[in-house]
Design a protein around this motif. Structure first.
Motif, PDB file in Angstrom:
ATOM      1  N   GLY C  14       0.830  -1.205   0.000  1.00 52.65           N
ATOM      2  CA  GLY C  14       0.000   0.000   0.000  1.00 52.65           C
ATOM      3  C   GLY C  14       0.861   1.250   0.000  1.00 52.65           C
ATOM      4  N   ALA C  16       2.080   5.017   0.795  1.00 54.93           N
ATOM      5  CA  ALA C  16       2.018   5.790   2.039  1.00 54.93           C
ATOM      6  C   ALA C  16       2.646   7.153   1.791  1.00 54.93           C
ATOM      7  N   HIS C 260     -10.042   4.970   1.172  1.00 53.99           N
ATOM      8  CA  HIS C 260      -8.721   5.165   0.587  1.00 53.99           C
ATOM      9  C   HIS C 260      -8.166   6.576   0.659  1.00 53.99           C
ATOM     10  N   ARG C 263      -4.802   7.044   2.437  1.00 50.57           N
ATOM     11  CA  ARG C 263      -3.497   6.640   1.906  1.00 50.57           C
ATOM     12  C   ARG C 263      -2.768   7.772   1.199  1.00 50.57           C
TER      13      ARG C 263
ATOM     14  N   THR D 160      -3.155   7.528  -4.648  1.00 50.58           N
ATOM     15  CA  THR D 160      -3.148   6.065  -4.560  1.00 50.58           C
ATOM     16  C   THR D 160      -3.491   5.435  -5.906  1.00 50.58           C
TER      17      THR D 160
END
Lengths: 331, 331, 331, 331
Positions: C14, C16, C260, C263, D160
């Motif tokens: 994921g 970051a 999301h 993120r 993302t």
């Protein structure tokens, strides 16, 4: 050890984001321990002039996210008169206050120490200042927010600096320390950082600043170039430094003095959490008899530190980042 | 009317948030119309020095949210020499460019008009400046973001002003107009707004500023008091004004000069939408033969306006808000 | 110990906020040490498929403030096939790469350990994940930003919750840990925080949630009430929990799944500084021979920690805050 | 025309950023005109239950920047009973209230019209709703802030989406209109925008969505792809749509439901200015005899519009942007 029944609370010195979160934590923790809380307004002025109000949980609802301080702050010259500390102590005594919590910087703590000479109750400090120049705690309340406020400004100036391939000097706060400047400078990708801890800059020797600029121009061609400057780093201020640099290298250098916007704003998470921990811990520590101590956080754990030593300036800016910046910063 | 096959694009003058969104809209719209786009770098400098690159849709992916300008900007004194405009036109001709789009303020448009004297192609302007001082469009690209950047600073200063019950002067940009100051002042709840459109302030007559301050202090007691000041409103600048006021009323007035952070930052929605509309419309208008026009938005609709008239300053700050502020602002 | 001449770098798992700052620090530090840097794209996929590019200082200019990762990220099932790790090692060998830096979470580090079985060079990890669930470092890169993103949402929901005096459940990320939820919950002044570390909630026993709500309603009257819920805390998710609570107490409880947005975003100062330190330190540590270690920061100092132990989950959420929240939170 | 001596004020329906700024403007303007202001709490509930307080200038100090509403809001089913409007009118009469100002959306205005059947005083509406679905004003108070809140989320998700080259669906509010979705979608550079005004999407015909996705994948290769979806655009909601799309194209599509964070937050400049103008104008218009009108802003000027027609939905989303998005958006 007598039981604490009534606590007084005040915020003093320069305001810092998170002071309200600390006030809230004191009030909520005290409520859970059935301790009454009195808030003095305008720092020590309210204590000297008996300007206060009772603080209940409903008074601190929805203030954790607010900048400033609901108790107001102020500098208080009257506390520094010979009669000031005694009068303050008398007022505390008269209101049956068992303990005083002072949220502020080391100057405010010095005031508390003076009052302690005449006051029978306990006194504890909570470090609230954006400058981070207080020993006994890794970070002070407000420092993390001030970094992000400064950073937001640097990011914006970078946009313009980049569009115009220009040199900007950004002056940040910090009184006589470079905490904000080093942190915001590193985080903003500043090409140079000038702060008291690094070295003194004098009008006669600007080469330590101009050489890296010229080196970068050779290496990268024209590009944006940002120099973060801690306040009080140059005689006459950052505007004077920008003018001196412009003359020295023949390329325009512009100064941007960030000023008081660094004090305000909604506190970031780190400051709200730190303020909550230290406010809660101050109340707990008082109940355990702490006196003339500051509630700080070191290595992630709450801890006490003698109020009298909080201004010793034994804490230093991160040596790892200092070294890295000097080696690599202007690549 | 010849078909447009190749467009050139440049950003000029002070950078403004949303310039990248306008570049993106020009490139995407042109791509949909199978028109090639050339971007000159550093404003007119790139045009004079043939510094350019082809702009394809992939080059403008993910730039709509970026401040600054990927094409860089610059002031270009060389364009103001007798040979400048002719050389610019020659370069456009030589690169087979059918039309030139200039994103900038009225100064940049004057440069475009000079080039037009020698250039066979079409020229259209897109108003990009935070100052909003361009006729023919309700708002310029970047103005909405600059308001919110200024507002963010005012809100932060309000925290400190409130905590200390202090008087602050906040200087905002705007060249010779008060658009940003009026809007950010109203939105920030400023107690006073000083801008060129209101009246001239001279050191000899500060009473129009000091009287409302004193009135408010009588009415409300001590409280935070914020005066928004447009740059160029006082001889010697806002710091000098703060000093003069401090002397006049005997209460400390602090100046905060916001400076270049007002130019940068990710554009707010309103600027991205306006930039998208005007960039797209500029390409469409060129295809319909527009020449020496500016693509603006008035009453929510895209419209053309003669480039030559964009600097006439017939547009004015909102009279409703001006009147309201003067009546009510300091309550 | 052989000299390091060429480093490879990838971001995995994921994304970051701060990953780009770490990439920048690796590249700048390597440049200062005259080490070449190769960046693989899309995490381990780029390593398996030889999708890479050289990274020079100019490629990382002006990325310190960007969310996401310029190297892209991905999950890579192919690495988990029997042939995957060997192929990855072969590719590293073939490109004469002396050391590999992996920026990611403990899942990505497990992949690195597999590759190490076949690879002669050194491998070092840099902890990049918003979840903070990596042992050997106080904070992971991205965690501080995720807290502030979550907090911003909680503050906004508080406005509506307050205006309507309503109960909201806000679900935050964290995989199987409650770091983000505890931190953002404390900082947001959440009345309750539900996360895996506290206790398991089952549909049959909602009383541990409903009792404090009812208690608060008795004490405070109607007021806003925010429950922060870590993802994976309730069978069927937070929407199901909201419905169950609505039924149980007869007052509408609304769920808001943050998702999301946690993120992305420009990294806050703390993440940029941490990323800069760890990226720089990873390069230094490799030069000193470090292998199968993670570069972390503990007690403000850079440190190494065995990659193999980063997923042991011996680190825990702050016990002080946990206890405080349970005592005081719903006042 | 009788002189107005006492005004009542309430906020009703979904809260919107800027409601507090409107309250402040009403109170300050009324104070300047020596009109008393009564604020009912919790919308029409407070009117029916006589829950009110006097609002003085000091009560609205420092609220211009706060989200939510200091008067609280609520839906009020009791107003829709046969007795509700009469009781409301009686209460207004009994409190000697000469005029009522309702800040809310068209549903709240319908309530006001019912009350008007029994009430002798004047009634005026101020459009406060993030949805912008009120006729008679170009923008409603709260709409500009909601766009920027949505945009902030889209920008973060873009980070993302870009890092993973993924497809995201972002559901935004708007009740039955696409104002927020179109604006935030354009400003966020969304590849597709789905809103009620464009066309109906049914599970049986997803091709209008899948075809552009597949086209973009052919043209650009893998890349981030963001589809902004107005709430109520698909049976079963956006999560169901994401699942249907995943199945249809064989690539994972993730849904992100933004939810209630769109209602809160500090209002942006545009909303504070609009709220200030409309709040001030409402007081002025009442003094000039306005009744059953809404105070709106059209083409930058304050104007009145019949309350009864505010729900007619003759206003439409910007046709220029709609057309542009359909032509160009997915390049």
């Amino acid at each position: 050890m007598a039981t604490i029944k009534r606590i007084a609370l005040l915020t003093s010195g320069g305001d810092a984001p998170g002071m309200n979160a600390a006030i809230r934590a004191v009030v909520l923790t005290a409520a859970a321990c059935r301790i009454e809380v009195i808030g003095f307004e305008h720092g020590y002025i309210g204590l000297l002039e008996q300007e206060y109000r009772t603080l209940l949980p409903q008074h601190v609802h929805n203030i954790i996210q607010r900048g400033g301080t609901i108790l107001k702050s102020a500098r208080c010259p009257a506390l520094q008169t010979p009669e000031g500390p005694k009068l303050a102590a008398d007022n505390l005594q008269q209101l049956n206050i068992d303990a005083l919590i002072v949220i502020g910087g080391d100057g405010s703590f010095r005031g508390a120490l003076e009052i302690a000479r005449y006051y029978d109750g306990q006194i504890i400090g909570v470090p609230g200042t954006i400058d981070n120049d207080v020993d006994g705690t890794t970070n002070t309340i407000g420092y993390a927010t001030a970094i992000d406020t400064a950073l937001d400004a640097i990011d914006k100036i970078r946009d313009t600096a980049d569009a115009f391939e220009r040199i900007f000097l950004v002056e940040l706060m910090g009184r006589h320390s470079g905490y904000i400047s080093l942190a915001a400078g590193i985080a903003g990708g500043a090409e140079q950082i000038i702060c008291p801890e690094f070295s003194q800059i004098t009008p006669k020797d600007l080469r330590q600043i101009t050489t890296p600029i010229q080196h970068a121009q050779l290496l990268m061609g024209k590009a944006s170039y940002i120099i973060v400057v801690a306040e009080n780093s140059y005689p006459g201020g950052t505007t004077a430094l920008a003018e001196a640099l412009t003359k020295a290298i023949g390329i325009e250098c512009r100064a941007c003095i960030l000023g008081h916007i660094q004090r305000g704003g909604s506190p970031v998470g780190a400051d709200r959490i730190l303020a909550t921990k230290l406010g809660a811990y101050a109340v707990e520590a008082l109940q355990q008899g702490a006196h003339l101590q500051m509630a700080g956080e070191v290595h992630g754990e709450v801890t006490l530190y003698p109020l009298a030593k909080t201004g010793d300036r034994t804490k230093a800016i991160d040596p790892y980042l200092v070294r890295w910046q000097q080696q690599v910063g202007s690549y």
